[in-house]
Design a protein around this motif. Sequence first.
Motif, short mmCIF file in Angstrom:
data_model
loop_
_atom_site.label_atom_id
_atom_site.label_comp_id
_atom_site.label_asym_id
_atom_site.label_seq_id
_atom_site.Cartn_x
_atom_site.Cartn_y
_atom_site.Cartn_z
N TYR A 78 0.86 -1.19 0.00
CA TYR A 78 0.00 0.00 0.00
C TYR A 78 0.90 1.23 0.00
O TYR A 78 1.81 1.34 0.81
CB TYR A 78 -0.87 -0.05 1.27
CG TYR A 78 -1.59 1.23 1.62
CD1 TYR A 78 -2.94 1.39 1.32
CD2 TYR A 78 -0.94 2.27 2.29
CE1 TYR A 78 -3.62 2.54 1.68
CE2 TYR A 78 -1.62 3.43 2.64
CZ TYR A 78 -2.95 3.56 2.33
OH TYR A 78 -3.61 4.71 2.69
N MET A 80 0.88 5.62 -0.50
CA MET A 80 0.15 6.87 -0.70
C MET A 80 1.02 7.83 -1.50
O MET A 80 2.17 8.09 -1.11
CB MET A 80 -0.08 7.51 0.67
CG MET A 80 -1.46 7.35 1.15
SD MET A 80 -1.60 8.25 2.69
CE MET A 80 -3.36 8.33 2.74
N VAL A 85 -2.73 13.66 -0.30
CA VAL A 85 -3.31 14.22 0.92
C VAL A 85 -3.06 15.73 0.98
O VAL A 85 -2.26 16.26 0.21
CB VAL A 85 -2.71 13.55 2.18
CG1 VAL A 85 -3.29 12.18 2.39
CG2 VAL A 85 -1.20 13.47 2.11
N LYS A 89 2.70 14.23 1.51
CA LYS A 89 3.17 13.09 2.29
C LYS A 89 4.59 12.76 1.85
O LYS A 89 4.88 12.72 0.65
CB LYS A 89 2.26 11.88 2.06
CG LYS A 89 2.71 10.72 2.91
CD LYS A 89 2.11 9.43 2.55
CE LYS A 89 2.92 8.29 3.13
NZ LYS A 89 4.21 8.09 2.49
N ARG A 96 2.56 3.40 9.08
CA ARG A 96 1.15 3.20 8.72
C ARG A 96 1.03 2.36 7.44
O ARG A 96 0.24 1.42 7.38
CB ARG A 96 0.51 4.58 8.53
CG ARG A 96 -0.92 4.52 8.07
CD ARG A 96 -1.51 5.95 7.99
NE ARG A 96 -2.80 5.91 7.32
CZ ARG A 96 -2.93 5.93 6.02
NH1 ARG A 96 -1.88 6.03 5.22
NH2 ARG A 96 -4.14 5.89 5.49
N ALA A 131 -6.66 10.74 -1.35
CA ALA A 131 -7.16 10.11 -0.12
C ALA A 131 -8.22 10.97 0.54
O ALA A 131 -8.09 12.19 0.61
CB ALA A 131 -6.01 9.89 0.85
N ASP A 132 -9.29 10.31 1.00
CA ASP A 132 -10.38 11.03 1.66
C ASP A 132 -11.00 10.18 2.76
O ASP A 132 -12.22 10.16 2.92
CB ASP A 132 -11.43 11.41 0.60
CG ASP A 132 -12.45 12.39 1.15
OD1 ASP A 132 -12.06 13.31 1.88
OD2 ASP A 132 -13.65 12.20 0.88
N ALA A 133 -10.18 9.41 3.45
CA ALA A 133 -10.61 8.47 4.51
C ALA A 133 -11.20 7.19 3.92
O ALA A 133 -12.00 7.23 3.00
CB ALA A 133 -11.60 9.11 5.47
N GLY A 134 -10.72 6.08 4.45
CA GLY A 134 -11.21 4.79 3.96
C GLY A 134 -10.38 4.22 2.82
O GLY A 134 -10.84 3.39 2.05
N THR A 135 -9.13 4.65 2.72
CA THR A 135 -8.31 4.20 1.58
C THR A 135 -7.95 2.72 1.69
O THR A 135 -7.80 2.05 0.67
CB THR A 135 -7.01 5.02 1.46
OG1 THR A 135 -6.30 4.94 2.69
CG2 THR A 135 -7.30 6.46 1.13
N ARG A 136 -7.80 2.20 2.92
CA ARG A 136 -7.38 0.78 3.03
C ARG A 136 -8.48 -0.13 2.53
O ARG A 136 -8.22 -1.12 1.85
CB ARG A 136 -6.94 0.45 4.45
CG ARG A 136 -8.03 0.24 5.45
CD ARG A 136 -7.50 0.19 6.85
NE ARG A 136 -6.91 1.48 7.24
CZ ARG A 136 -6.02 1.64 8.19
NH1 ARG A 136 -5.62 0.62 8.91
NH2 ARG A 136 -5.54 2.82 8.47
N LYS A 176 -13.62 12.21 5.13
CA LYS A 176 -12.44 12.77 5.82
C LYS A 176 -12.81 13.61 7.04
O LYS A 176 -12.22 13.46 8.11
CB LYS A 176 -11.64 13.60 4.80
CG LYS A 176 -10.35 14.14 5.32
CD LYS A 176 -9.29 13.08 5.43
CE LYS A 176 -7.97 13.62 5.88
NZ LYS A 176 -7.88 13.75 7.34
N ASP A 179 -14.01 11.44 9.75
CA ASP A 179 -12.88 10.69 10.30
C ASP A 179 -12.07 11.59 11.25
O ASP A 179 -11.66 11.17 12.33
CB ASP A 179 -12.00 10.19 9.15
CG ASP A 179 -10.87 9.31 9.62
OD1 ASP A 179 -11.13 8.12 9.88
OD2 ASP A 179 -9.74 9.80 9.76
N ASP A 185 -13.81 4.75 14.29
CA ASP A 185 -13.82 4.25 12.90
C ASP A 185 -13.50 2.76 12.95
O ASP A 185 -12.62 2.34 13.71
CB ASP A 185 -12.77 5.01 12.08
CG ASP A 185 -12.82 4.67 10.60
OD1 ASP A 185 -13.88 4.22 10.14
OD2 ASP A 185 -11.80 4.87 9.91
#
Length: 250
Positions: A78, A80, A85, A89, A96, A131-136, A176, A179, A185
């Motif tokens: 994984y 990013m 973001v 990053k 993470r 990315a906007d939360a919930g990427t995994r 996001k 979150d 979460d």
Amino acid sequence: MGTQSDIKLINEEGLRNDGRKFNELRPIRIEVGVLNRADGSAYIEWGGNKVLVAVYGPREAFPKHTQNPSRAIINARYNMAAFSVDERKRPGPDRRAIEISKVISEALEVAVFTEQFPRTSIDVYIEVLQADAGTRIAGLTAASVALVDAGIPMKDMVVGCAAGKIDGKVVLDLNKEEDNFGQADLPMAIIPRTDEIVLLQMDGNFSREELEQAVELSKKAATYISNLQREALMAKYKSQEPEKEGERSE
Ligand code: CDP
């Protein structure tokens, strides 16, 4: 996960800041076979998340000491993008990303018939472009589709989904802002055919009842997401079918 804040995330009508009801997902779009050089690939847009997945293998695992004589190993990576973001990053793996890669690999390993491919590795590259939360869970959902696209046999596709708690209420699929300012979460992944939970993580706190509600919300949503995965695969293979006599457009 945020601390207590004055930000209201659910209005008087019970709607969330993006207009969703408590049990509503963000829009999801999946596309299959988007990369020519990978054995399998998929692209997913899930709310503001944009994630690309490439699958290679099964191929001889290298270095050799990583080979398992009785099954394939699944290496999910994984990553990013620096621009995915708000605050740039720093490129490269951090703690993470290493954790997410591990939990995704383990979730996929339950679904794939790894014993059919001893000494090989199946490499799954998950690139988060936005990315906007919930990427995994978006990455995991797309990774399952990319594995099918690569022709890798599985029990069923793994479906990721998350539920959380905002303004004291359990809701599906945090964005996001939710979150950042919510209280909990719970990303999870299931194999719909066997009802196995193959990923379950928790950030923040739920009571026992809330936890059960969150799992139930995600499980219901998983059926819908599983259909989207199938439709995306069908769309690719339909578009490749030769046109039948008489159906040809002029
Ligand atoms: O993305 P996911 O919800 O699976 O993982 P998370 O660790 O709970 O991160 C939630 C969100 O925080 C990500 O989707 C990103 O939008 C954001 N994030 C960020 O802005 N910068 C990072 N270095 C990591 C995450």
